[in-house]
Design a protein around this motif. Sequence first.
Motif, PDB file in Angstrom:
ATOM      1  N   LEU A 283       2.258   6.247  -1.582  1.00  0.00           N
ATOM      2  CA  LEU A 283       2.517   4.718  -1.544  1.00  0.00           C
ATOM      3  C   LEU A 283       1.713   4.057  -0.931  1.00  0.00           C
ATOM      4  O   LEU A 283       1.329   2.898  -1.330  1.00  0.00           O
ATOM      5  N   ARG A 284       1.173   4.402   0.272  1.00  0.00           N
ATOM      6  CA  ARG A 284      -0.099   3.746   0.766  1.00  0.00           C
ATOM      7  C   ARG A 284      -1.278   3.525   0.242  1.00  0.00           C
ATOM      8  O   ARG A 284      -1.882   2.682   0.201  1.00  0.00           O
ATOM      9  N   THR A 285      -1.574   4.907  -0.311  1.00  0.00           N
ATOM     10  CA  THR A 285      -2.773   4.891  -1.147  1.00  0.00           C
ATOM     11  C   THR A 285      -2.642   3.801  -2.324  1.00  0.00           C
ATOM     12  O   THR A 285      -3.467   3.166  -2.667  1.00  0.00           O
ATOM     13  N   TYR A 286      -1.300   3.870  -2.946  1.00  0.00           N
ATOM     14  CA  TYR A 286      -1.115   3.003  -4.173  1.00  0.00           C
ATOM     15  C   TYR A 286      -1.588   1.478  -3.614  1.00  0.00           C
ATOM     16  O   TYR A 286      -2.185   0.886  -4.227  1.00  0.00           O
ATOM     17  N   ARG A 287      -0.991   1.225  -2.275  1.00  0.00           N
ATOM     18  CA  ARG A 287      -1.201  -0.189  -2.056  1.00  0.00           C
ATOM     19  C   ARG A 287      -2.533  -0.537  -1.579  1.00  0.00           C
ATOM     20  O   ARG A 287      -3.072  -1.708  -1.850  1.00  0.00           O
ATOM     21  N   ALA A 288      -3.189   0.572  -1.230  1.00  0.00           N
ATOM     22  CA  ALA A 288      -4.780   0.234  -1.141  1.00  0.00           C
ATOM     23  C   ALA A 288      -5.885   0.639  -1.813  1.00  0.00           C
ATOM     24  O   ALA A 288      -7.013   0.461  -1.643  1.00  0.00           O
ATOM     25  N   TRP A 289      -5.175   0.867  -3.098  1.00  0.00           N
ATOM     26  CA  TRP A 289      -6.144   1.213  -4.243  1.00  0.00           C
ATOM     27  C   TRP A 289      -7.263   0.223  -4.510  1.00  0.00           C
ATOM     28  O   TRP A 289      -8.417   0.786  -4.786  1.00  0.00           O
ATOM     29  N   HIS A 290      -7.113  -0.934  -4.392  1.00  0.00           N
ATOM     30  CA  HIS A 290      -8.095  -2.030  -4.996  1.00  0.00           C
ATOM     31  C   HIS A 290      -9.155  -2.010  -3.757  1.00  0.00           C
ATOM     32  O   HIS A 290     -10.291  -2.295  -4.176  1.00  0.00           O
ATOM     33  N   ARG A 291      -9.032  -1.348  -2.669  1.00  0.00           N
ATOM     34  CA  ARG A 291     -10.063  -1.264  -1.641  1.00  0.00           C
ATOM     35  C   ARG A 291     -10.894   0.208  -1.904  1.00  0.00           C
ATOM     36  O   ARG A 291     -11.924   0.177  -1.497  1.00  0.00           O
TER      37      ARG A 291
END
Length: 171
Positions: free
Chosen positions: A68-76
């Motif tokens: 979930l945290r990876t998904y939220r940070a995917w744009h970075r």
Amino acid sequence: MLHTEQAREADRATQVVGVLGADTRERVERVAVAAFMAARYGSLLRTATLLTGDGAERAEDLAQEALLRTYRAWHRIGREEAAEAYTRTTTVRLLIKDRRRRWHAEVPTEHLPETARSGHEDRVSTGVAVRALLRTIPAAQRAVLVLRGYHQLTEREIAGVDARHPPRRKA
């Protein structure tokens, strides 16, 4: 290595979409994230199981929170290699953070767990013994052992995962 092919396709799609509109970019990004998660979930769950040393439920929670945290940070993050390292780092940090908050003691159960099936006793007993030994050491040390032994990371890569101890130069 299906996930490697999926990653290449996602990278190519991301490069192509750079000239397209934001809406198309978001759709391609969602496809890349979904492909990454599908390809890496099994490995991440095994890592989480080794890290927690507990049953599958806590490992699944840890793996899902990391994804979930990876998904939220995917744009970075951008590429799959960076996403994999980000997810692994996040998993370790979540474990250490969780271990600081939670009470840890044995919880007696009324019924004993099922026994292993015949033919798998050696492999199962070895896995149980390894997980039991991993549970006896602090979470941060357990994380280092799992990252070094299971993921074959170098000392420098492991130091990059543990934010409390940044990489140092050897004399």
